[in-house]
Enzyme design. Structure first.
Site, short mmCIF file in Angstrom:
data_model
loop_
_atom_site.label_atom_id
_atom_site.label_comp_id
_atom_site.label_asym_id
_atom_site.label_seq_id
_atom_site.Cartn_x
_atom_site.Cartn_y
_atom_site.Cartn_z
N ASP A 261 -6.85 -0.07 -3.12
CA ASP A 261 -7.60 0.76 -4.05
C ASP A 261 -6.86 1.03 -5.36
O ASP A 261 -5.82 1.70 -5.38
CB ASP A 261 -7.94 2.09 -3.38
CG ASP A 261 -8.81 1.90 -2.15
OD1 ASP A 261 -8.85 0.78 -1.62
OD2 ASP A 261 -9.44 2.88 -1.72
N HIS B 51 -12.64 -5.12 1.16
CA HIS B 51 -12.88 -3.70 0.86
C HIS B 51 -14.19 -3.54 0.09
O HIS B 51 -14.22 -3.12 -1.05
CB HIS B 51 -11.69 -3.14 0.06
CG HIS B 51 -11.68 -1.64 -0.03
ND1 HIS B 51 -12.37 -0.94 -0.99
CD2 HIS B 51 -11.04 -0.70 0.70
CE1 HIS B 51 -12.16 0.34 -0.85
NE2 HIS B 51 -11.36 0.53 0.18
N HIS C 124 -2.17 4.02 0.72
CA HIS C 124 -2.47 5.40 0.34
C HIS C 124 -3.13 6.09 1.53
O HIS C 124 -3.50 5.45 2.52
CB HIS C 124 -3.35 5.47 -0.91
CG HIS C 124 -4.71 4.92 -0.74
ND1 HIS C 124 -4.97 3.58 -0.54
CD2 HIS C 124 -5.94 5.52 -0.74
CE1 HIS C 124 -6.26 3.37 -0.45
NE2 HIS C 124 -6.88 4.55 -0.55
N ASP D 132 -10.02 5.71 5.21
CA ASP D 132 -10.38 4.33 5.55
C ASP D 132 -9.18 3.39 5.52
O ASP D 132 -9.29 2.23 5.91
CB ASP D 132 -11.50 3.80 4.63
CG ASP D 132 -11.18 3.92 3.15
OD1 ASP D 132 -10.55 4.91 2.75
OD2 ASP D 132 -11.58 3.02 2.37
N HIS D 133 -8.03 3.90 5.11
CA HIS D 133 -6.81 3.10 5.09
C HIS D 133 -5.74 3.64 6.04
O HIS D 133 -4.65 3.05 6.12
CB HIS D 133 -6.23 3.05 3.67
CG HIS D 133 -7.12 2.38 2.69
ND1 HIS D 133 -6.96 1.08 2.27
CD2 HIS D 133 -8.24 2.84 2.05
CE1 HIS D 133 -7.91 0.76 1.41
NE2 HIS D 133 -8.70 1.81 1.26
N HIS E 63 -6.05 7.80 2.00
CA HIS E 63 -7.46 7.98 2.25
C HIS E 63 -7.76 7.50 3.67
O HIS E 63 -7.12 6.56 4.17
CB HIS E 63 -8.31 7.23 1.23
CG HIS E 63 -8.49 7.98 -0.05
ND1 HIS E 63 -8.70 7.36 -1.26
CD2 HIS E 63 -8.50 9.33 -0.32
CE1 HIS E 63 -8.83 8.29 -2.22
NE2 HIS E 63 -8.71 9.47 -1.67
N HIS F 124 -4.98 4.72 -8.69
CA HIS F 124 -6.11 5.17 -7.89
C HIS F 124 -6.31 6.67 -8.12
O HIS F 124 -5.65 7.26 -8.98
CB HIS F 124 -5.86 4.85 -6.41
CG HIS F 124 -7.05 4.99 -5.53
ND1 HIS F 124 -8.32 4.62 -5.91
CD2 HIS F 124 -7.17 5.46 -4.25
CE1 HIS F 124 -9.16 4.86 -4.93
NE2 HIS F 124 -8.49 5.39 -3.91
#
Length: 316
Positions: free
Chosen positions: A214, A272, A66, A70-71, A68, A147
């Site tokens: 997530d 994570h 996804h 941090d990914h 976001h 998510h």
């Protein structure tokens, strides 16, 4: 750092939304024979790859769950490094189709000389991903997770095969070049006898790996994990904060372990982790998460740390 196994997970980062002094943003490399898949390149991934001895030119695929930060924020640097190193291959990038504009922006975020060859593969539904020439005969599937934005988990499956049984080979009087001919042709005539491959082999289930980031608890997470040799799954919160997990679309370590136990996973990798839990580096952080996971799961367990290397468990 050389590989420890032909099939292994290299953990580049294990933090969630906020990196810490000990934990980089997400990033995971799966070495699988001649394939090298980079999952969820968070900020700092290029530098972590250098620490781990993973070259950008080794990458055969990038898979993003996804969009976001941090990914995905590390995608920009990784793509530019692929270009700088002159990687000769086309590198597919799979991601939720709703995030395509962000992916395009990351791939063209600064001024650099574009030599990279990318194939963007936006995901719109569950299913098997298209494989490019040169990728192995494994199957890569994606399933929609639950998510706060569109997110997909991934599963890699090797086809089932057969292994030679040494006892059966001896009983059949087969050795040396004759075994090679039998493997190539499937049948061989020896001293007036017909020996078929099935006569001297036993079934060998293919290996498998799942990557679940997530998500709240959902059917897709369990289905991706079903029977895999290696499950890499988020465990952002401890169970005391399960209300936060539900609110922000995450799993607790206990719930991730319950999913793994129900799916009969052979090796569970938890990662994570939220920055809300202190990590002094003395091992207490890992012990707390392990104790929670052990309430539900009794198989092989790794509480991931940055730069860990985890071999895919071999089949017997």
């Amino acid at each position: 750092m050389p590989r420890t196994s032909a099939r292994e997970l290299v953990v580049l980062g294990t933090a969630s939304q906020v990196p810490t002094k000990r934990r980089n943003h997400n990033g995971y490399v799966l070495h699988w024979d001649d394939e090298t898949i980079l999952f969820d390149p968070g900020e700092g991934t290029q530098r972590q790859m250098t620490h781990a001895g993973v070259a950008a030119s080794d990458l055969t695929r990038i898979a993003i769950t996804h969009l976001h930060g941090d990914h995905s924020l590390g995608l920009a640097g990784v793509v530019q490094r692929i270009s700088l190193d002159g990687s000769p291959r086309v590198v597919p990038i799979s991601f939720p189709a709703s995030g395509e504009q962000w992916v395009r922006n990351l791939c063209d975020s600064t001024a650099f000389h574009h030599r990279e060859q990318l194939a963007l593969q936006g995901l719109t539904s569950d299913g098997t991903l298209d494989r490019l020439p040169g990728e192995s005969g494994t199957t890569l599937t994606a399933r929609r997770l639950d998510h706060t934005i569109e997110a997909y988990g991934y599963r890699l499956d090797e086809p089932d095969a057969r292994s030679f049984d040494t006892t059966k080979l001896t009983e059949a009087g087969l050795s040396g070049p004759a075994v090679g001919r039998l493997q190539r042709d499937g049948v061989i005539e020896l001293d007036g006898r017909v020996v078929r491959l099935a006569d001297v082999t036993v079934p060998r289930p293919g290996q498998s790996m799942a990557f679940v980031m997530d998500t709240r608890s959902c059917d897709a997470a369990g289905e991706l994990a079903d029977g895999v040799d290696l499950l890499v799954i988020e465990s952002t919160f401890l169970d005391t904060d399960r209300h936060l997990a539900a609110e922000y679309g995450h799993l607790t370590a206990l719930r991730a372990a319950e999913i793994a136990a129900a799916a009969d996973v052979r090796h569970l990798v938890l990662t994570h982790f939220s920055q809300r839990y202190p990590d002094s580096g003395d091992g207490e952080f890992e012990r707390v998460f392990e104790a929670e996971a052990r309430k539900a799961y009794d198989g092989q367990l790794t509480i991931a740390r940055d730069l860990d290397r985890v071999p895919v468990p071999p089949r017997g």
